[in-house]
Design a protein around this motif. Structure first.
Motif, PDB file in Angstrom:
ATOM      1  N   ASN A 150       0.825  -1.206   0.000  1.00  0.00           N
ATOM      2  CA  ASN A 150       0.000   0.000   0.000  1.00  0.00           C
ATOM      3  C   ASN A 150       0.860   1.258   0.000  1.00  0.00           C
ATOM      4  N   LEU A 151       1.972   1.212   0.715  1.00  0.00           N
ATOM      5  CA  LEU A 151       2.899   2.346   0.699  1.00  0.00           C
ATOM      6  C   LEU A 151       3.418   2.588  -0.718  1.00  0.00           C
ATOM      7  N   MET A 152       3.776   1.517  -1.425  1.00  0.00           N
ATOM      8  CA  MET A 152       4.276   1.670  -2.789  1.00  0.00           C
ATOM      9  C   MET A 152       3.200   2.232  -3.711  1.00  0.00           C
ATOM     10  N   GLY A 153       1.965   1.742  -3.573  1.00  0.00           N
ATOM     11  CA  GLY A 153       0.888   2.245  -4.410  1.00  0.00           C
ATOM     12  C   GLY A 153       0.662   3.732  -4.212  1.00  0.00           C
ATOM     13  N   LEU A 154       0.660   4.171  -2.961  1.00  0.00           N
ATOM     14  CA  LEU A 154       0.436   5.592  -2.694  1.00  0.00           C
ATOM     15  C   LEU A 154       1.655   6.430  -3.040  1.00  0.00           C
ATOM     16  N   MET A 155       2.833   5.839  -2.961  1.00  0.00           N
ATOM     17  CA  MET A 155       4.032   6.573  -3.379  1.00  0.00           C
ATOM     18  C   MET A 155       3.975   6.863  -4.880  1.00  0.00           C
ATOM     19  N   LEU A 156       3.632   5.861  -5.663  1.00  0.00           N
ATOM     20  CA  LEU A 156       3.519   6.084  -7.105  1.00  0.00           C
ATOM     21  C   LEU A 156       2.381   7.042  -7.426  1.00  0.00           C
ATOM     22  N   ALA A 157       1.271   6.947  -6.665  1.00  0.00           N
ATOM     23  CA  ALA A 157       0.168   7.888  -6.865  1.00  0.00           C
ATOM     24  C   ALA A 157       0.618   9.315  -6.587  1.00  0.00           C
ATOM     25  N   ARG A 158       1.329   9.508  -5.494  1.00  0.00           N
ATOM     26  CA  ARG A 158       1.832  10.838  -5.161  1.00  0.00           C
ATOM     27  C   ARG A 158       2.735  11.370  -6.268  1.00  0.00           C
ATOM     28  N   ASP A 159       3.681  10.523  -6.700  1.00  0.00           N
ATOM     29  CA  ASP A 159       4.654  10.980  -7.690  1.00  0.00           C
ATOM     30  C   ASP A 159       3.993  11.291  -9.026  1.00  0.00           C
ATOM     31  N   ARG A 160       3.034  10.462  -9.438  1.00  0.00           N
ATOM     32  CA  ARG A 160       2.404  10.668 -10.743  1.00  0.00           C
ATOM     33  C   ARG A 160       1.402  11.824 -10.712  1.00  0.00           C
ATOM     34  N   VAL A 161       0.447  11.750  -9.788  1.00  0.00           N
ATOM     35  CA  VAL A 161      -0.661  12.711  -9.808  1.00  0.00           C
ATOM     36  C   VAL A 161      -0.216  14.070  -9.284  1.00  0.00           C
ATOM     37  N   LEU A 162       0.458  14.085  -8.150  1.00  0.00           N
ATOM     38  CA  LEU A 162       0.923  15.358  -7.604  1.00  0.00           C
ATOM     39  C   LEU A 162       2.010  15.955  -8.489  1.00  0.00           C
ATOM     40  N   GLY A 163       2.845  15.075  -9.059  1.00  0.00           N
ATOM     41  CA  GLY A 163       3.872  15.562  -9.975  1.00  0.00           C
ATOM     42  C   GLY A 163       3.275  16.204 -11.210  1.00  0.00           C
ATOM     43  N   ARG A 164       2.230  15.567 -11.749  1.00  0.00           N
ATOM     44  CA  ARG A 164       1.581  16.114 -12.939  1.00  0.00           C
ATOM     45  C   ARG A 164       0.909  17.451 -12.631  1.00  0.00           C
ATOM     46  N   ALA A 165       0.271  17.557 -11.464  1.00  0.00           N
ATOM     47  CA  ALA A 165      -0.437  18.781 -11.115  1.00  0.00           C
ATOM     48  C   ALA A 165       0.507  19.933 -10.801  1.00  0.00           C
ATOM     49  N   SER A 166       1.666  19.616 -10.213  1.00  0.00           N
ATOM     50  CA  SER A 166       2.591  20.668  -9.776  1.00  0.00           C
ATOM     51  C   SER A 166       3.688  20.958 -10.783  1.00  0.00           C
ATOM     52  N   GLY A 167       3.863  20.071 -11.760  1.00  0.00           N
ATOM     53  CA  GLY A 167       4.953  20.236 -12.711  1.00  0.00           C
ATOM     54  C   GLY A 167       6.314  19.981 -12.091  1.00  0.00           C
ATOM     55  N   ARG A 168       6.333  19.257 -10.950  1.00  0.00           N
ATOM     56  CA  ARG A 168       7.585  18.962 -10.250  1.00  0.00           C
ATOM     57  C   ARG A 168       7.834  17.464 -10.255  1.00  0.00           C
ATOM     58  N   GLN A 169       9.082  17.089 -10.084  1.00  0.00           N
ATOM     59  CA  GLN A 169       9.439  15.690  -9.905  1.00  0.00           C
ATOM     60  C   GLN A 169       9.447  15.443  -8.389  1.00  0.00           C
ATOM     61  N   VAL A 170       8.314  15.007  -7.886  1.00  0.00           N
ATOM     62  CA  VAL A 170       8.085  14.986  -6.442  1.00  0.00           C
ATOM     63  C   VAL A 170       9.080  14.097  -5.717  1.00  0.00           C
ATOM     64  N   GLU A 171       9.445  12.973  -6.337  1.00  0.00           N
ATOM     65  CA  GLU A 171      10.377  12.065  -5.647  1.00  0.00           C
ATOM     66  C   GLU A 171      11.747  12.701  -5.445  1.00  0.00           C
ATOM     67  N   LEU A 172      12.070  13.722  -6.236  1.00  0.00           N
ATOM     68  CA  LEU A 172      13.348  14.428  -6.084  1.00  0.00           C
ATOM     69  C   LEU A 172      13.198  15.727  -5.300  1.00  0.00           C
ATOM     70  N   GLU A 173      12.138  16.477  -5.558  1.00  0.00           N
ATOM     71  CA  GLU A 173      12.001  17.808  -4.970  1.00  0.00           C
ATOM     72  C   GLU A 173      11.127  17.852  -3.726  1.00  0.00           C
TER      73      GLU A 173
END
Length: 538
Positions: A150-173
């Motif tokens: 579940n942690l992995m699923g939400l991590m990928l969700a955060r990186d994809r969806v939040l990254g797309r909305a913010s224009g940032r690479q969330v896992e790095l920034e």
């Protein structure tokens, strides 16, 4: 030195053989000494015994002595009267396969530590992805269980969806400090690991929105639609919808197609926690319960539940391999690029862990041995057992069923005898409330009584909501060799323990009433003596 032999190489089996004989004999002896599903001891008594045995175990006696202690002091899921948790009795063939992994100790973080195991895990995951309904573009990894998945699923969700909305690479920034607040939607009956994952990912537990459920603890699609709309209207960002396929308490499966449709409508990642219910995919009878799971962006499965594997045997799958991009890692000492270009594959970028046991091997052996059909028969046997258990609860005058079983678990409770005047006054004199509060207290206590007496291991939970009357007992039936008669015996033990708790409570109330009566008599005697003392001078 004794005990210093190695388990690998051509000499390993010879070194293991006498040790295995000793360990197996000790396991048999300890289980016989236990004589039931759990040792008949208070926790403090068992802890003291473990401490004494641990201190005394030395040299060549350490293995048999401590193995016997472990067997004696275990809650044995292979005993039909041990049915509290999603804690399965592993298949002997899976344990034998697990022994091979332990002996050879491959690590899945680089090909040169696990040549064959790397390919076997890849083949196994392709087969499991097909079972879920994914295509060839799927990817995945073995995990420690549903919490990690579940942690992995939400991590990928955060990186994809939040990254797309913010224009940032969330896992790095990192998670943006400005912009719309990220939200995760899951049912009020979902596993607590969803909140834990949100906290670990920097979203905060408060980012998780609990969605309303029905009587069977199934997520209400209308409530989910309303929650998503309120989120969007408030300018917040729906990052993920997490549906549960097999809730911990009731085995309920959320409406997956509706959840998938709503997640897609709002641009949210759709994750299905099928740690328990994923086993239904093995059964022709129960697989339709998971229709729509193939629509998920990611899925959690646990084969150490309805898969009869030793812990740990979790599986995490994604529908499209490219969504794994934020987990990719390059470590020059493990997966240098030129090695991969030369044909040496690496699984490092698929996992949150580095050193990782070849836990998929026992699943692979089990699948090749029994096939989906054979494992499906085991699932169906446990489902039949739950249906029979629910019928036995309905037929028992002192037990009350919460809801029909969906998979292999159900909730129920012991109903105390109707409180007549004597019982009611005794309850009040003991300082206890009547009705739901008393029922909660007795159900909680009877479970501890069964543990203390070593008679049975029964689960305990509480229904959603507030106030008294929510405590329920739980049977999670994962032993495919148990019989309806075994379950009836377990339920009769529950009823007997409930009656014993009622009697113990009444005895205590009577004792306290007697003490108060004695104190009152003493006070009256003292008053009379004082009066005489005033009337008769010394």
């Amino acid at each position: 030195m004794p005990g210093a032999a190695l388990s690998g190489s051509a000499d390993g089996p010879g070194a293991l053989e006498p040790l295995l004989r000793a360990a197996l004999a000790a396991l048999e002896e300890g289980a016989a000494r236990r004589g039931g599903p759990v040792p008949a001891l208070e926790p403090g008594e068992l802890a003291a015994r473990v401490a004494r045995e641990y201190a005394a175990a030395r040299g060549t006696e350490a293995l048999p002595r401590l193995a016997s202690l472990l067997a004696y002091g275990s809650a044995d899921p292979a005993d039909p009267l041990c049915a509290a948790h999603l804690h399965c009795p592993p298949l002997a063939v899976a344990v034998a396969a697990d022994l091979a992994v332990s002996a050879l100790n491959p690590s899945q973080d680089s090909w040169d530590q696990a040549p064959a195991a790397t390919t076997l895990e890849t083949l196994l995951l392709a087969e499991l992805a097909e079972l879920v309904g994914y295509g060839e573009e799927a990817a995945g990894v073995l995990t420690s269980g549903g919490t990690e998945s579940n942690l992995m699923g939400l991590m990928l969700a955060r990186d994809r969806v939040l990254g797309r909305a913010s224009g940032r690479q969330v896992e790095l920034e990192g998670v943006p400090r400005t912009g719309p607040r990220p939200r995760v939607f899951t049912s009020a009956a979902a596993h607590f690991s969803v909140q834990r994952a949100a906290a670990l990912l920097g979203l905060g537990e408060g980012a998780v929105v609990p969605v309303g459920i029905d009587h069977a603890q199934r997520m209400d699609p209308g409530a989910l639609a309303g929650a998503l709309k309120r989120c969007a209207d408030a300018g917040e960002l729906p990052v993920a919808v997490v549906a549960t396929a097999g809730t911990t308490d009731t085995g309920t499966v959320d409406p997956l197609p509706e959840c998938a449709r709503l997640a897609a409508e709002y641009g949210a990642w759709f994750h299905v926690d099928a740690a328990y219910g994923g086993g239904a995919l093995l059964s022709d009878r129960l697989a339709p319960l998971l229709d729509g799971v193939e629509l998920a962006d990611s899925v959690s499965l646990d084969w150490h539940k309805l898969g009869w594997q030793p812990v740990a045997a979790g599986v995490f799958l994604v529908r499209r391999a490219e969504t794994y991009a934020s987990l990719a890692r390059r470590a020059v000492y493990l997966n240098p690029r030129d090695d991969e270009e030369a044909g040496y594959p690496s699984l490092l970028g698929l996992s949150l862990r580095t050193t990782r046991r070849a836990d998929g091997f026992s699943i692979a052996v089990t699948l090749r041995t029994l096939g989906r059909e054979g494992l499906g028969r085991l699932v169906d046997a446990c489902h039949d057992l739950a249906l029979a258990g629910a019928a036995a609860v309905r037929a028992h005058p002192r037990l009350e069923l919460h809801a029909d079983p969906v998979l292999t678990a159900f909730l129920f409770r012991y109903v105390p005898r109707e409180e007549g005047r004597a019982d009611h006054s005794a309850d009040r004199s003991a300082g206890h409330g009547a009705g739901p509060t008393r029922a909660d207290r007795i159900n909680a206590a009877l479970r501890r009584r069964l543990l203390r007496e070593g008679r049975a291991v029964v689960g305990r939970t509480e229904l959603p909501g507030e106030g008294p009357g929510r405590v329920r007992l739980k049977l999670t039936l994962l032993n495919p060799h148990a019989t309806p008669a075994d379950v009836e015996r377990l339920l009769h033990a529950v009823a007997e323990a409930g009656l014993a708790e009622e009697r113990a409570e009444a005895d205590l109330a009577e004792e306290r009433a007697g003490e108060r009566a004695g104190e009152g008599a003493g006070e009256r005697t003292g008053e009379r003596a004082g009066s005489r003392a005033e009337e008769e001078p010394l």
